[in-house]
Motif scaffolding. Structure first.
Motif, PDB file in Angstrom:
ATOM      1  N   HIS A 166      56.126 -11.663  38.243  1.00 26.51           N
ATOM      2  CA  HIS A 166      56.619 -12.407  37.087  1.00 26.51           C
ATOM      3  C   HIS A 166      57.746 -11.602  36.452  1.00 26.51           C
ATOM      4  O   HIS A 166      57.633 -10.380  36.289  1.00 26.51           O
ATOM      5  N   LEU A 167      58.826 -12.279  36.092  1.00 24.53           N
ATOM      6  CA  LEU A 167      59.951 -11.603  35.455  1.00 24.53           C
ATOM      7  C   LEU A 167      60.085 -12.075  34.016  1.00 24.53           C
ATOM      8  O   LEU A 167      60.037 -13.277  33.743  1.00 24.53           O
ATOM      9  N   VAL A 168      60.235 -11.119  33.101  1.00 29.09           N
ATOM     10  CA  VAL A 168      60.407 -11.449  31.692  1.00 29.09           C
ATOM     11  C   VAL A 168      61.734 -10.874  31.205  1.00 29.09           C
ATOM     12  O   VAL A 168      62.181  -9.824  31.668  1.00 29.09           O
ATOM     13  N   LEU A 169      62.379 -11.584  30.281  1.00 35.41           N
ATOM     14  CA  LEU A 169      63.603 -11.098  29.638  1.00 35.41           C
ATOM     15  C   LEU A 169      63.187 -10.251  28.444  1.00 35.41           C
ATOM     16  O   LEU A 169      62.476 -10.726  27.554  1.00 35.41           O
ATOM     17  N   TRP A 170      63.634  -9.003  28.417  1.00 38.57           N
ATOM     18  CA  TRP A 170      63.156  -8.059  27.412  1.00 38.57           C
ATOM     19  C   TRP A 170      64.348  -7.449  26.671  1.00 38.57           C
ATOM     20  O   TRP A 170      65.060  -6.609  27.224  1.00 38.57           O
ATOM     21  N   PRO A 171      64.583  -7.848  25.422  1.00 34.61           N
ATOM     22  CA  PRO A 171      65.686  -7.234  24.649  1.00 34.61           C
ATOM     23  C   PRO A 171      65.387  -5.764  24.354  1.00 34.61           C
ATOM     24  O   PRO A 171      64.256  -5.419  23.982  1.00 34.61           O
ATOM     25  N   VAL A 172      66.373  -4.906  24.548  1.00 32.61           N
ATOM     26  CA  VAL A 172      66.198  -3.482  24.278  1.00 32.61           C
ATOM     27  C   VAL A 172      67.378  -2.953  23.481  1.00 32.61           C
ATOM     28  O   VAL A 172      68.484  -3.498  23.531  1.00 32.61           O
ATOM     29  N   ASP A 173      67.132  -1.891  22.751  1.00 31.74           N
ATOM     30  CA  ASP A 173      68.176  -1.226  21.993  1.00 31.74           C
ATOM     31  C   ASP A 173      69.217  -0.645  22.945  1.00 31.74           C
ATOM     32  O   ASP A 173      68.856  -0.082  23.982  1.00 31.74           O
ATOM     33  N   PRO A 174      70.518  -0.767  22.642  1.00 34.10           N
ATOM     34  CA  PRO A 174      71.546  -0.236  23.547  1.00 34.10           C
ATOM     35  C   PRO A 174      71.415   1.250  23.817  1.00 34.10           C
ATOM     36  O   PRO A 174      71.859   1.744  24.852  1.00 34.10           O
ATOM     37  N   ALA A 175      70.797   1.980  22.894  1.00 31.67           N
ATOM     38  CA  ALA A 175      70.614   3.419  23.091  1.00 31.67           C
ATOM     39  C   ALA A 175      69.379   3.734  23.934  1.00 31.67           C
ATOM     40  O   ALA A 175      69.178   4.877  24.349  1.00 31.67           O
ATOM     41  N   GLY A 176      68.531   2.748  24.166  1.00 28.01           N
ATOM     42  CA  GLY A 176      67.339   2.964  24.966  1.00 28.01           C
ATOM     43  C   GLY A 176      66.195   3.612  24.216  1.00 28.01           C
ATOM     44  O   GLY A 176      65.230   4.079  24.826  1.00 28.01           O
ATOM     45  N   ASP A 177      66.266   3.612  22.874  1.00 26.84           N
ATOM     46  CA  ASP A 177      65.240   4.301  22.086  1.00 26.84           C
ATOM     47  C   ASP A 177      63.865   3.643  22.182  1.00 26.84           C
ATOM     48  O   ASP A 177      62.852   4.287  21.908  1.00 26.84           O
ATOM     49  N   ASP A 178      63.813   2.368  22.539  1.00 26.40           N
ATOM     50  CA  ASP A 178      62.530   1.668  22.579  1.00 26.40           C
ATOM     51  C   ASP A 178      61.972   1.524  23.996  1.00 26.40           C
ATOM     52  O   ASP A 178      60.961   0.863  24.211  1.00 26.40           O
ATOM     53  N   LEU A 179      62.623   2.145  24.982  1.00 18.62           N
ATOM     54  CA  LEU A 179      62.168   2.001  26.360  1.00 18.62           C
ATOM     55  C   LEU A 179      60.847   2.726  26.614  1.00 18.62           C
ATOM     56  O   LEU A 179      60.038   2.283  27.434  1.00 18.62           O
ATOM     57  N   ASP A 180      60.622   3.821  25.911  1.00 19.76           N
ATOM     58  CA  ASP A 180      59.392   4.589  26.127  1.00 19.76           C
ATOM     59  C   ASP A 180      58.159   3.736  25.849  1.00 19.76           C
ATOM     60  O   ASP A 180      57.173   3.767  26.596  1.00 19.76           O
ATOM     61  N   ASP A 181      58.208   2.948  24.768  1.00 18.42           N
ATOM     62  CA  ASP A 181      57.071   2.087  24.431  1.00 18.42           C
ATOM     63  C   ASP A 181      56.812   1.055  25.521  1.00 18.42           C
ATOM     64  O   ASP A 181      55.662   0.783  25.881  1.00 18.42           O
ATOM     65  N   LEU A 182      57.886   0.472  26.041  1.00 23.72           N
ATOM     66  CA  LEU A 182      57.750  -0.552  27.079  1.00 23.72           C
ATOM     67  C   LEU A 182      57.130   0.021  28.346  1.00 23.72           C
ATOM     68  O   LEU A 182      56.193  -0.551  28.910  1.00 23.72           O
ATOM     69  N   VAL A 183      57.636   1.157  28.775  1.00 18.51           N
ATOM     70  CA  VAL A 183      57.209   1.726  30.057  1.00 18.51           C
ATOM     71  C   VAL A 183      55.870   2.451  29.934  1.00 18.51           C
ATOM     72  O   VAL A 183      54.965   2.270  30.745  1.00 18.51           O
ATOM     73  N   SER A 184      55.736   3.283  28.899  1.00 24.38           N
ATOM     74  CA  SER A 184      54.513   4.082  28.762  1.00 24.38           C
ATOM     75  C   SER A 184      53.292   3.215  28.493  1.00 24.38           C
ATOM     76  O   SER A 184      52.169   3.599  28.809  1.00 24.38           O
ATOM     77  N   GLY A 185      53.501   2.038  27.904  1.00 24.49           N
ATOM     78  CA  GLY A 185      52.375   1.156  27.633  1.00 24.49           C
ATOM     79  C   GLY A 185      51.841   0.452  28.864  1.00 24.49           C
ATOM     80  O   GLY A 185      50.850  -0.266  28.782  1.00 24.49           O
ATOM     81  N   GLY A 186      52.519   0.630  29.993  1.00 26.57           N
ATOM     82  CA  GLY A 186      52.040   0.020  31.231  1.00 26.57           C
ATOM     83  C   GLY A 186      52.215  -1.483  31.265  1.00 26.57           C
ATOM     84  O   GLY A 186      51.539  -2.179  32.019  1.00 26.57           O
ATOM     85  N   LEU A 187      53.144  -1.999  30.456  1.00 26.08           N
ATOM     86  CA  LEU A 187      53.327  -3.450  30.394  1.00 26.08           C
ATOM     87  C   LEU A 187      54.035  -4.006  31.619  1.00 26.08           C
ATOM     88  O   LEU A 187      53.842  -5.158  31.978  1.00 26.08           O
ATOM     89  N   VAL A 188      54.892  -3.185  32.239  1.00 25.88           N
ATOM     90  CA  VAL A 188      55.669  -3.668  33.382  1.00 25.88           C
ATOM     91  C   VAL A 188      55.608  -2.642  34.504  1.00 25.88           C
ATOM     92  O   VAL A 188      55.398  -1.440  34.276  1.00 25.88           O
ATOM     93  N   ASP A 189      55.814  -3.117  35.735  1.00 26.96           N
ATOM     94  CA  ASP A 189      55.839  -2.232  36.897  1.00 26.96           C
ATOM     95  C   ASP A 189      57.214  -1.613  37.122  1.00 26.96           C
ATOM     96  O   ASP A 189      57.334  -0.529  37.692  1.00 26.96           O
ATOM     97  N   GLY A 190      58.261  -2.323  36.719  1.00 24.58           N
ATOM     98  CA  GLY A 190      59.625  -1.844  36.911  1.00 24.58           C
ATOM     99  C   GLY A 190      60.589  -2.691  36.117  1.00 24.58           C
ATOM    100  O   GLY A 190      60.196  -3.701  35.520  1.00 24.58           O
ATOM    101  N   VAL A 191      61.868  -2.279  36.102  1.00 26.20           N
ATOM    102  CA  VAL A 191      62.843  -2.993  35.275  1.00 26.20           C
ATOM    103  C   VAL A 191      64.165  -3.177  36.015  1.00 26.20           C
ATOM    104  O   VAL A 191      64.525  -2.397  36.902  1.00 26.20           O
ATOM    105  N   ILE A 192      64.859  -4.241  35.628  1.00 27.45           N
ATOM    106  CA  ILE A 192      66.242  -4.492  36.038  1.00 27.45           C
ATOM    107  C   ILE A 192      67.093  -4.335  34.784  1.00 27.45           C
ATOM    108  O   ILE A 192      66.818  -4.969  33.759  1.00 27.45           O
ATOM    109  N   LEU A 193      68.099  -3.500  34.858  1.00 28.65           N
ATOM    110  CA  LEU A 193      68.937  -3.202  33.691  1.00 28.65           C
ATOM    111  C   LEU A 193      70.275  -3.916  33.809  1.00 28.65           C
ATOM    112  O   LEU A 193      70.978  -3.777  34.815  1.00 28.65           O
ATOM    113  N   MET A 194      70.628  -4.686  32.764  1.00 26.08           N
ATOM    114  CA  MET A 194      71.890  -5.432  32.741  1.00 26.08           C
ATOM    115  C   MET A 194      72.836  -4.878  31.687  1.00 26.08           C
ATOM    116  O   MET A 194      72.466  -4.045  30.875  1.00 26.08           O
TER     117      MET A 194
END
Length: 340
Positions: free
Chosen positions: A94-122
């Motif tokens: 399943h693919l979800v669209l996930w808004p993130v801060d341009p600086a990447g400050d909120d990526l730790d919460d997304l990844v460390s929480g185990g919510l997703v297996d991997g990401v595509i960065l645009m």
């Protein structure tokens, strides 16, 4: 609520086979998978996503990361998202669209929480802090875009260098010698350093010199007003310009209005070529814009494949895919006007 055993009985398979289909933990032939999924639909079986994630340590969810700043969701972006989502679904994700801060400050919460297996960065910048964050976190990822040095990163991207050369080939063949390039004004915004714009501008400036042509670069602010002002700036810098390359969908209409207001007919006096856009967007304008059509659908599909192959361990290759835009001629490009 139906059980796995009931699904297995309905499909004529073992409960283990149903588990393999539900959890994606082992290969099951397409025919058997289809029978199991049909039985699941008929029995209204719903798997427990949380339980599956706990059992397999995978959610089978991947995130398409998109910057939260500005209105950057274009028709081409929609193609990336929809084709990536379709491919992910075909491959059991399943693919979800996930808004993130341009600086990447909120990526730790997304990844460390185990919510997703991997990401595509645009919407990748030349020096993108999100890439460094993802690398440090050790999360599998793929880029739609390229950083300044992407040799060690998995990516798919538009071949902007070839696209600009092909654009100039088309217009130069029509006799044009004086060119303008309209880009989005990102100075002072979180998207400053946006890689596609820098690559396009660098290629344009280099090719203009190598070909012995005249070229002027201007930037446009938001919307139609930004396009009108950019056209005014361009004509002030080079009143004799006969061909424009425009890489800013929301300002294309303003560029056409700006030319009309200045008494320049399209395409009789000035040809306009839209860069890295879509046919649907081009057909909304009068005249219909000739366009270097972005390979949005194929890039989205390739990005999903590249990430899923990392996750499934089916490929050790580092994907580096570059796809140029393709020319679709319409009503906005024509032979250059004869010298006065």
């Amino acid at each position: 609520m139906a059980t796995m055993q009931q699904v297995a009985d309905r499909a004529g398979v073992s409960i283990a086979t149903v588990s393999f289909v539900v959890n994606g933990t082992k290969y099951v032939t397409p025919g058997t998978t289809a029978r199991v999924k049909t039985a699941m639909r008929e029995l209204k079986f719903r798997g427990n996503v949380v339980a599956r994630a706990l059992a397999s340590r995978r959610t089978r969810i991947i995130a398409l990361l998109f910057p939260t700043t500005g209105n950057r969701f274009s028709p081409t972006t929609s193609q990336f998202f929809m084709s990536a989502a379709e491919r992910a679904s075909e491959r059991g994700y399943h693919l979800v669209l996930w808004p993130v801060d341009p600086a990447g400050d909120d990526l730790d919460d997304l990844v460390s929480g185990g919510l997703v297996d991997g990401v595509i960065l645009m919407e990748v910048r030349m020096d993108d802090p999100r890439v460094a964050v993802l690398t440090d976190l050790g999360v599998p990822f793929t880029l739609i875009g390229r950083t300044r040095d992407s040799s060690g990163l998995p990516f798919v991207d538009i071949d902007f260098e070839t696209t600009i050369e092909d654009s100039l080939d088309h217009l130069e063949t029509l006799g044009h010698r004086r060119f303008g390039l309209v880009l989005e004004d990102l100075e002072g915004t979180p998207m400053a350093g946006y890689a596609p714009h820098l690559r396009v501008e660098a290629t344009f400036r280099r090719a203009i010199v190598e070909r012995g042509l005249a070229g002027t670069v201007v930037t446009a602010g938001p919307g139609s007003d930004g396009g009108r002002q950019a056209t005014s700036d361009l004509l002030a810098a080079d009143p004799d310009v006969t061909a424009l390359l425009v890489m800013k969908d929301d300002s294309s209409a303003g560029v056409l209005v700006g030319l009309y207001t200045a008494g320049r007919r399209v395409p009789e006096d000035v040809s306009v070529l839209s860069i890295a856009s879509s046919e649907a967007n081009a057909d909304q304008h009068y005249p219909r814009l000739s366009t270097m059509v972005a390979p949005g659908q194929e890039l989205g599909t390739r990005a999903a494949d590249a990430l899923i192959e990392q996750l499934d361990g089916t490929s050790d290759d580092l994907p580096h895919f570059l796809l140029p835009c393709t020319l679709r001629t319409a009503e906005s490009t024509a032979p250059a006007p004869a010298p006065a």
